[in-house]
Each structure stands twice: as structure tokens, then as C-alpha cells.
Write an enzyme that holds these catalytic residues in place. Structure first.
Site, mmCIF file in Angstrom:
data_model
loop_
_atom_site.group_PDB
_atom_site.id
_atom_site.type_symbol
_atom_site.label_atom_id
_atom_site.label_comp_id
_atom_site.label_asym_id
_atom_site.label_seq_id
_atom_site.Cartn_x
_atom_site.Cartn_y
_atom_site.Cartn_z
ATOM 1 N N GLY A 98 50.935 -17.550 34.414
ATOM 2 C CA GLY A 98 52.021 -16.988 33.607
ATOM 3 C C GLY A 98 53.072 -18.026 33.257
ATOM 4 O O GLY A 98 52.964 -19.196 33.629
ATOM 5 N N HIS A 101 68.801 -8.358 43.070
ATOM 6 C CA HIS A 101 68.609 -9.214 41.894
ATOM 7 C C HIS A 101 68.486 -8.292 40.685
ATOM 8 O O HIS A 101 67.398 -7.917 40.258
ATOM 9 C CB HIS A 101 67.363 -10.089 42.044
ATOM 10 C CG HIS A 101 67.025 -10.833 40.779
ATOM 11 N ND1 HIS A 101 67.907 -11.706 40.188
ATOM 12 C CD2 HIS A 101 65.941 -10.809 39.976
ATOM 13 C CE1 HIS A 101 67.365 -12.180 39.072
ATOM 14 N NE2 HIS A 101 66.170 -11.647 38.927
ATOM 15 N N ARG A 142 73.173 -19.274 38.032
ATOM 16 C CA ARG A 142 73.844 -18.800 36.815
ATOM 17 C C ARG A 142 75.351 -18.694 37.044
ATOM 18 O O ARG A 142 76.151 -19.081 36.194
ATOM 19 C CB ARG A 142 73.284 -17.430 36.414
ATOM 20 C CG ARG A 142 71.910 -17.478 35.783
ATOM 21 C CD ARG A 142 71.292 -16.085 35.676
ATOM 22 N NE ARG A 142 70.075 -16.105 34.872
ATOM 23 C CZ ARG A 142 69.190 -15.116 34.821
ATOM 24 N NH1 ARG A 142 69.394 -14.009 35.539
ATOM 25 N NH2 ARG A 142 68.110 -15.207 34.060
ATOM 26 N N GLY A 197 50.340 -14.977 40.007
ATOM 27 C CA GLY A 197 50.752 -15.010 38.598
ATOM 28 C C GLY A 197 50.763 -16.442 38.094
ATOM 29 O O GLY A 197 51.596 -16.844 37.287
#
EC number: 1.1.1.37
Length: 328
Positions: free
Chosen positions: A15, A190, A165, A12
Site C-alpha cells: 500500500g 488518534h 503535526r 499492507g
């Protein structure tokens, strides 16, 4: 004496996450400022994607990174993964409008079965694999099951974004420096069911839980905020979190390759039955890393609330796994 270049495959690659990731790998942020890399970049065999990849490669060339020893563009995992030492599997099928979760699992099972088989056939026998593309834990499980000749422990899923986070939210609430928070962990999948556990977290040796001293905030604000942060970013930006995901991928791989220096980090890794998680399930655990190996932190007490949270995220993961078993 200069080190021999290592091969890093990224899927990817053209991306959003790939774009936020590749320049940092090439600058030495992931594997160290003395480690040359050869980038083996995979994109789908679609003209638009391959052209976009060419553009990214031009930009990488234009950065003149001293550590970038080579760049290759590929459309076939069998060539992209040849002799690769590190593989970051970023590309995955995103969930489209009206798409059922079962369809999403099936579409990704196809991608990650093919990539697992290719890694099994041509990658270095010590390849370190990080799955970033969602559903990350289940995609890592699929790739692992499709690569029987590689050690299962070499396949990991990214929970570092949830970990980072959580650290950021705790720092904001408690007035701490985010880098001072130690012994934080995230259990499970996740997904919004992940369980960010601050019971053991410390700042300067003092308990974060005691310093914040607000159990209602922890359960009603903190856990949902961390769990739904990805959706909040999509709502605000109109696009999914790319730079923060790339940053977490760098953190995960850097700690795995270079060591966490005794600190706890969160990685999604195949269980060996730790904490009652059935063997083989790719699950977020607290780990320490040294000499290119990770070790699950064992023997932590699990209270009733934590057990409930762990059971919930485990049930979701088992449901995902059951949904792909017939495809493997």
C-alpha cells in the site's frame, strides 16, 4: 562484530504507507545503521495485491541496501509473523462510501483479531507491535486482546503523526525550529478528538505557551488544525497522508527500540489507570523510552480545559471499544 538480523513484519506492505515505509526501514533509519533486518511482508491473498508486492520487493532488491538481510512475501499472518521482533500493522480496512462506523469497526475487528492470534501463536515473545491502520487505538486494543500470551505493553498505537503535526504547527506559529520543541504531548485517540497539549512544551527551556501567548489561537485554530489535518490532506491530495504516516511510524519505532534520550514522545499504549484512564484502554500518553521499554510520564497537573478534552477523547474510545467487545 556485526549484529544478528532482526525480523520486521509489515502488513499492507504494497500500500501507499508501506511504499513510503519499507525503503527507510531497509536503509537503517528505524533500527539503526548497524542493525541488519529481514523484512516479512504481508498482503491480502489477492492476485493484484500480491503482484504489487512482488514489484515492491524487486525495487527493494534494486536498492542493494547493505542492511537488508532478507525479504519474504506472505499472504498468511501465521507465516508472516513467524519469529518477528517488530510488527508494523499498517494494513486496515478503509472506510468506503456509505459505510457506517460500526461496519468499519467490525471489518477491522476481523483483521486485527486474526493478526493478534497469529502474533500470539508465532511471533517472538518480545515482539514490539505498532498499529498504524485506523482506527489505530481500537485496532491495537483488538490485537492485544487476541494475544493473551504476549505482554499487553507490547501493543501500541500510533499517535506520533498527531504529535509531529502539533510540533510543526507550534513551530510555524512561534517561529521556532521544530526540532527544538520539547515536552509536547498528545492525549487520547488518534482521531479529531485527540488533545494536543502544549502546556508543558518548551523551546530552549522557555515555555512555548508563554512565547505564543494566544489562547484563542490555541483553542480555535491550533487544536482543530491538528485534529483535522488528515482530512485536509485528503481534500488537497485526493489520497490520505502516506509519507507523513510512514515517517511517524519510523519515529515511533526508532524511539521505542533505541530510546528517546530523556525526551517526551507520544505513544498510544495500554493504560494502567494513569490519569484516571481505565486500565486496558489504548490511549495516547506522554512517554519516555529507554532500553526498549516505554514509561508514561506521570504526575502532570490536568487543568479543567485539559480534563474536558481528555474526557471527550476517552468517551470516543470507550464507544469504539464497546462497539467491538461482542466481536472479541
Amino acid at each position: 562484530m556485526s549484529k544478528k538480523p532482526v525480523r520486521v513484519a509489515v502488513t499492507g506492505a504494497a500500500g501507499q504507507i508501506g511504499y513510503a515505509l519499507l525503503f527507510r526501514i531497509a536503509s537503517g533509519e528505524m533500527l539503526g545503521k548497524d542493525q541488519p533486518v529481514i523484512l516479512q511482508l504481508l498482503e491480502i491473498p489477492d492476485e493484484k495485491a500480491q503482484n504489487a508486492l512482488k514489484g515492491v520487493i524487486m525495487e527493494l532488491e534494486d536498492c542493494a541496501f547493505p542492511l537488508l538481510a532478507g525479504i519474504e512475501a506472505h499472504s498468511d499472518p501465521m507465516t508472516a509473523f513467524k519469529d518477528t521482533d517488530y510488527a508494523l500493522l499498517v494494513g486496515a480496512r478503509p472506510r468506503g462510501p456509505g459505510m457506517e462506523r460500526a461496519d468499519l469497526l467490525a471489518a477491522n475487528a476481523q483483521i486485527f483479531t486474526a493478526q493478534g492470534k497469529a502474533l500470539n501463536a508465532v511471533a517472538s515473545r518480545n515482539v514490539k507491535v505498532l498499529v498504524v491502520g485506523n482506527p489505530a487505538n481500537t485496532n491495537a486494543y483488538i490485537a492485544m486482546k487476541s494475544a493473551p500470551d504476549l505482554p499487553a505493553k507490547n501493543f501500541t498505537a500510533m499517535l506520533r503523526l498527531d504529535h509531529n503535526r502539533a510540533a510543526s504547527q507550534l513551530a510555524a506559529k512561534g517561529g521556532f525550529k521544530v526540532g527544538d520543541i520539547k515536552k509536547l504531548t498528545v492525549w487520547g485517540n488518534h482521531s479529531p478528538t485527540m488533545y494536543a497539549d502544549y502546556r508543558f512544551a518548551t523551546v530552549d527551556g522557555k515555555s512555548v505557551k508563554d512565547a505564543i501567548n494566544d489562547p484563542a489561537w490555541y483553542k480555535d485554530v491550533f487544536l482543530p488544525t491538528v485534529g483535522k489535518r488528515g482530512a485536509a490532506i485528503i481534500a488537497a491530495r485526493g489520497l490520505s497522508s502516506a509519507a507523513s504516516a510512514a515517517n511517524a511510524a519510523i519515529d515511533h519505532m526508532r524511539d521505542w527500540a533505541l530510546g528517546s534520550k530523556g525526551e517526551w514522545v507520544t505513544m498510544g499504549v495500554p493504560s494502567n489507570g494513569e490519569y484516571g484512564i481505565p486500565a486496558g484502554i489504548v490511549f495516547g500518553f506522554p512517554v519516555t523510552t529507554e532500553n526498549g521499554e516505554y514509561k508514561i510520564v506521570e504526575g502532570l497537573p490536568i487543568d479543567a480545559f485539559s480534563q474536558e478534552c481528555i474526557d471527550k477523547t476517552l468517551a470516543e474510545l470507550q464507544g469504539e471499544q464497546d462497539g467491538v467487545k461482542h466481536l472479541l
